[in-house]
Enzyme design. Structure first.
Site, PDB file in Angstrom:
ATOM      1  N   LYS A   1     -35.760 -22.283  44.810  1.00 24.74           N
ATOM      2  CA  LYS A   1     -37.196 -22.577  44.779  1.00 24.74           C
ATOM      3  C   LYS A   1     -37.501 -23.547  43.636  1.00 24.74           C
ATOM      4  O   LYS A   1     -38.285 -24.482  43.802  1.00 24.74           O
ATOM      5  CB  LYS A   1     -38.010 -21.272  44.644  1.00 24.74           C
ATOM      6  CG  LYS A   1     -37.982 -20.471  45.939  1.00 24.74           C
ATOM      7  CD  LYS A   1     -38.543 -19.070  45.852  1.00 24.74           C
ATOM      8  CE  LYS A   1     -38.254 -18.326  47.153  1.00 24.74           C
ATOM      9  NZ  LYS A   1     -38.666 -16.932  47.145  1.00 24.74           N
TER      10      LYS A   1
ATOM     11  N   GLN B   1     -40.611 -12.868  42.907  1.00 23.68           N
ATOM     12  CA  GLN B   1     -39.462 -12.713  43.801  1.00 23.68           C
ATOM     13  C   GLN B   1     -39.265 -11.230  44.131  1.00 23.68           C
ATOM     14  O   GLN B   1     -39.162 -10.394  43.244  1.00 23.68           O
ATOM     15  CB  GLN B   1     -38.203 -13.301  43.121  1.00 23.68           C
ATOM     16  CG  GLN B   1     -36.963 -13.280  43.999  1.00 23.68           C
ATOM     17  CD  GLN B   1     -37.110 -14.135  45.259  1.00 23.68           C
ATOM     18  OE1 GLN B   1     -37.587 -15.261  45.200  1.00 23.68           O
ATOM     19  NE2 GLN B   1     -36.719 -13.589  46.395  1.00 23.68           N
TER      20      GLN B   1
ATOM     21  N   ASP C   1     -47.193 -17.031  48.549  1.00 23.10           N
ATOM     22  CA  ASP C   1     -46.295 -16.336  49.485  1.00 23.10           C
ATOM     23  C   ASP C   1     -47.062 -15.797  50.701  1.00 23.10           C
ATOM     24  O   ASP C   1     -46.469 -15.426  51.706  1.00 23.10           O
ATOM     25  CB  ASP C   1     -45.612 -15.151  48.776  1.00 23.10           C
ATOM     26  CG  ASP C   1     -44.140 -15.430  48.476  1.00 23.10           C
ATOM     27  OD1 ASP C   1     -43.553 -16.315  49.123  1.00 23.10           O
ATOM     28  OD2 ASP C   1     -43.583 -14.735  47.597  1.00 23.10           O
TER      29      ASP C   1
END
Ligand code: NAD
Length: 278
Positions: free
Chosen positions: A51, A95, A118
């Site tokens: 990422k 994460q 997200d």
């Protein structure tokens, strides 16, 4: 038979994001993503690294918070609170999975919906459900892009989604509905699964079972999207679909690797760039 090239399509999207980020910079606007990793799970470390690499490619500034395994929930929530209030941060990514002593739901709910790149916050999910603009869960949004950019019609098609997880199956079904497909969701308690999947014009497998979907699940000419990613004993990657067994029955199919996988990060970058308007 068309092999849907997720590598090429994800590259296209990252290039579009790079152009947008550059145009924003010219207007004096910067796009920045905060990436939080708790602990040192090897897979999560790789994902976070990828990422950050994608941020560097697209010109998004990434600010990394690598916290020890023992971090308390309060400490993590306090960091999120700081980031929510910072005007120089547009997106916040935590994460997953988190260490067991931290409640994932509380953490997801703490992220400001304006920075929820997200797309996991209940407000983002609610907006998707009622058809309002908002951040979309990256993997399912990436699948819509794969289909659109491969000129595969969704309107009026019967789309069968196998899997009902909050990050893939459910948002996937909602997005296909938004594209005017007729949608059926199957899951672990579905009876006569094959009878249903055989009716699919578009089959999306997000089951988490290596090579479960063979040709006996399909009708001739189906489009197959394989979300699964599994590392086999011989170290090779495979999906939820038995690619070799089904490929000659499909009109189009995503390979593993190189299909859905690369789309997730590309869509994360797109969500970050879209959080700032030109
Ligand atoms: P999950 O385990 O949360 O959900 C699996 C779903 O499949 C469940 O809803 C369950 O009801 C259903 N299911 C399980 N066994 C079944 C059966 N025998 N018949 C019918 N339905 C069944 O998994 P997930 O997080 O949704 O991920 C699914 C797969 O996609 C995994 O292989 C995961 O690694 C992969 N994944 C890939 C990406 C990507 O970027 N490409 C992103 C997320 C997940």
């Amino acid at each position: 038979m068309q092999i849907i090239d997720g590598k090429a399509i994800s590259q296209q999207i990252k290039d579009e994001v790079r152009d947008k980020v550059a145009a924003l910079k010219e207007q004096g606007k910067e796009v920045a993503l905060a990436v939080i990793l708790v602990g040192n799970d090897p897979a999560s470390t790789v994902y976070v690294g990828n990422k950050k690499k994608a941020c560097a490619y697209t010109g998004i500034r990434s600010e990394s918070f690598e916290l020890p395994e023992e971090t308390t929930q309060e400490e993590l929530l306090s960091l999120i609170d700081d980031l929510n209030n910072r005007e120089d941060i547009q997106g916040i990514l935590v994460q997953l999975p988190l260490p067991k002593h931290i409640d994932e739901k509380s953490v997801i709910n703490a992220i400001s919906p304006d920075k929820d790149v997200d797309g996991f916050h209940p407000q983002s999910v609610g907006r998707l459900t009622i058809g309002e603009p908002g951040f979309l869960s990256c993997t399912p949004a990436g699948i819509i892009q794969l289909l659109k950019r491969s000129n595969i019609e969704m309107e009026g098609k019967h789309c069968v989604v196998i899997g009902r997880s909050n990050i893939v199956g459910k948002p996937m079904a909602l997005l296909m509905l938004r594209e005017n497909a007729t949608v059926t969701i199957c899951h672990s308690r579905t009876k006569d699964l094959k009878e249903i999947t055989k009716q699919a014009d578009i089959l999306i497998a997000a089951v988490g079972k290596p090579k479960m979907i063979d040709r006996s699940y399909l009708k001739e000419g189906v489009v197959v999207i394989d979300v699964g990613i599994h590392r086999m004993e011989d170290k090779k990657l495979c999906g939820d679909v038995d690619f070799e067994d089904v490929k000659d029955m499909c009109s189009a199919i995503t390979p593993v690797p190189g299909g859905v996988g690369p789309m997730t990060i590309a869509m994360l970058m797109k969500n970050c760039a879209d959080s700032v308007s030109l």
